[in-house]
Design a protein around this motif. Structure first.
Motif, PDB file in Angstrom:
ATOM      1  N   ASP A   1      56.692  50.713  40.478  1.00 20.99           N
ATOM      2  CA  ASP A   1      57.811  51.144  41.314  1.00 20.99           C
ATOM      3  C   ASP A   1      57.844  50.573  42.572  1.00 20.99           C
ATOM      4  N   HIS A   2      56.841  49.982  43.246  1.00 22.94           N
ATOM      5  CA  HIS A   2      56.569  49.461  44.385  1.00 22.94           C
ATOM      6  C   HIS A   2      57.159  47.971  44.688  1.00 22.94           C
ATOM      7  N   LYS A   3      58.027  47.664  45.527  1.00 23.66           N
ATOM      8  CA  LYS A   3      58.253  46.306  45.591  1.00 23.66           C
ATOM      9  C   LYS A   3      57.079  45.417  46.025  1.00 23.66           C
ATOM     10  N   ILE A   4      56.389  45.709  47.124  1.00 28.85           N
ATOM     11  CA  ILE A   4      55.185  45.122  47.541  1.00 28.85           C
ATOM     12  C   ILE A   4      54.043  44.989  46.508  1.00 28.85           C
ATOM     13  N   VAL A   5      54.067  45.627  45.464  1.00 28.38           N
ATOM     14  CA  VAL A   5      53.054  45.382  44.373  1.00 28.38           C
ATOM     15  C   VAL A   5      53.578  44.317  43.388  1.00 28.38           C
ATOM     16  N   ARG A   6      55.123  44.436  43.137  1.00 25.57           N
ATOM     17  CA  ARG A   6      55.727  43.544  42.342  1.00 25.57           C
ATOM     18  C   ARG A   6      55.567  42.143  42.989  1.00 25.57           C
ATOM     19  N   GLN A   7      55.952  42.108  44.311  1.00 25.54           N
ATOM     20  CA  GLN A   7      55.714  40.849  44.803  1.00 25.54           C
ATOM     21  C   GLN A   7      54.265  40.343  44.990  1.00 25.54           C
ATOM     22  N   ALA A   8      53.083  41.171  44.616  1.00 26.34           N
ATOM     23  CA  ALA A   8      51.935  40.505  44.749  1.00 26.34           C
ATOM     24  C   ALA A   8      51.467  39.927  43.565  1.00 26.34           C
ATOM     25  N   ARG A   9      52.157  39.910  42.438  1.00 24.65           N
ATOM     26  CA  ARG A   9      51.699  39.390  41.079  1.00 24.65           C
ATOM     27  C   ARG A   9      51.010  38.323  40.978  1.00 24.65           C
ATOM     28  N   GLU A  10      51.874  36.963  41.572  1.00 27.70           N
ATOM     29  CA  GLU A  10      51.063  35.740  41.450  1.00 27.70           C
ATOM     30  C   GLU A  10      49.950  35.590  42.516  1.00 27.70           C
ATOM     31  N   ASP A  11      49.786  36.220  43.495  1.00 28.89           N
ATOM     32  CA  ASP A  11      48.661  36.419  44.155  1.00 28.89           C
ATOM     33  C   ASP A  11      47.535  36.941  43.609  1.00 28.89           C
ATOM     34  N   ALA A  12      47.804  37.932  42.823  1.00 22.23           N
ATOM     35  CA  ALA A  12      46.853  38.823  42.015  1.00 22.23           C
ATOM     36  C   ALA A  12      46.586  37.893  40.932  1.00 22.23           C
ATOM     37  N   ALA A  13      47.315  37.430  40.308  1.00 25.55           N
ATOM     38  CA  ALA A  13      46.895  36.249  39.122  1.00 25.55           C
ATOM     39  C   ALA A  13      45.755  35.177  39.863  1.00 25.55           C
ATOM     40  N   SER A  14      46.135  34.727  41.092  1.00 27.13           N
ATOM     41  CA  SER A  14      45.306  33.609  41.456  1.00 27.13           C
ATOM     42  C   SER A  14      44.069  34.433  41.911  1.00 27.13           C
ATOM     43  N   PHE A  15      43.931  35.508  42.477  1.00 27.42           N
ATOM     44  CA  PHE A  15      42.658  36.196  42.803  1.00 27.42           C
ATOM     45  C   PHE A  15      41.678  36.550  41.471  1.00 27.42           C
TER      46      PHE A  15
ATOM     47  N   ALA B   1      42.058  34.984  38.881  1.00 26.52           N
ATOM     48  CA  ALA B   1      41.517  33.732  38.173  1.00 26.52           C
ATOM     49  C   ALA B   1      40.510  33.135  38.627  1.00 26.52           C
ATOM     50  N   SER B   2      40.367  33.092  40.038  1.00 28.49           N
ATOM     51  CA  SER B   2      39.541  32.592  40.983  1.00 28.49           C
ATOM     52  C   SER B   2      38.273  33.539  41.124  1.00 28.49           C
ATOM     53  N   ALA B   3      38.189  34.589  40.454  1.00 28.81           N
ATOM     54  CA  ALA B   3      37.152  35.501  40.703  1.00 28.81           C
ATOM     55  C   ALA B   3      36.917  35.943  42.216  1.00 28.81           C
ATOM     56  N   GLY B   4      38.209  36.234  42.975  1.00 28.08           N
ATOM     57  CA  GLY B   4      38.236  36.598  44.028  1.00 28.08           C
ATOM     58  C   GLY B   4      38.280  35.790  45.163  1.00 28.08           C
ATOM     59  N   ALA B   5      38.235  34.522  44.906  1.00 26.19           N
ATOM     60  CA  ALA B   5      38.139  33.451  45.961  1.00 26.19           C
ATOM     61  C   ALA B   5      39.381  33.137  46.879  1.00 26.19           C
ATOM     62  N   ILE B   6      40.460  33.406  46.009  1.00 27.24           N
ATOM     63  CA  ILE B   6      41.949  32.959  46.472  1.00 27.24           C
ATOM     64  C   ILE B   6      42.557  34.331  46.825  1.00 27.24           C
TER      65      ILE B   6
END
Length: 107
Positions: free
Chosen positions: A51-65, A67-72
């Motif tokens: 329900d939160h826009k800020i969370v929906r917008q973070a999806r790509e960054d979350a995927a990178s995070f 996938a990189s085990a927290g490095a990105i």
């Protein structure tokens, strides 16, 4: 052995089996209730994340995070993590757990 001893032994065995079955049912019911409560809480948390826009917008960054085990760590993810760490049921979750929750909630 006489008939009385055999009958007493059979009675004792049937009482023990009944107690074991009853105990098993009570334990199973308790486990099922605990899993159900946990599932409902998780479902509620991921629904509220969506329900939160800020969370929906973070999806790509979350995927990178993830996938990189927290490095990105992207700016949108950092913003979403700061927001989520302030939320009551999520205060003690790790960044990795929150990033995975973002991915699940925004599918």
């Amino acid at each position: 052995m006489n008939a009385a001893q055999i009958a007493a032994g059979a009675l004792l065995i049937s009482l023990c089996c009944g107690a074991s079955a009853s105990s098993f049912i009570v334990t199973t019911d308790a486990v099922v209730r605990a899993v159900n409560a946990s599932t409902n809480a998780t479902s509620d948390a991921t629904s509220s994340l969506r329900d939160h826009k800020i969370v929906r917008q973070a999806r790509e960054d979350a995927a990178s995070f993830v996938a990189s085990a927290g490095a990105i760590r992207g700016a949108r993810l950092e913003s979403a993590l700061a927001f989520l760490h302030q939320q009551q049921p999520l205060q003690h979750a790790t960044d990795s757990e929150l990033a995975q929750a973002i991915l699940v909630a925004t599918e």
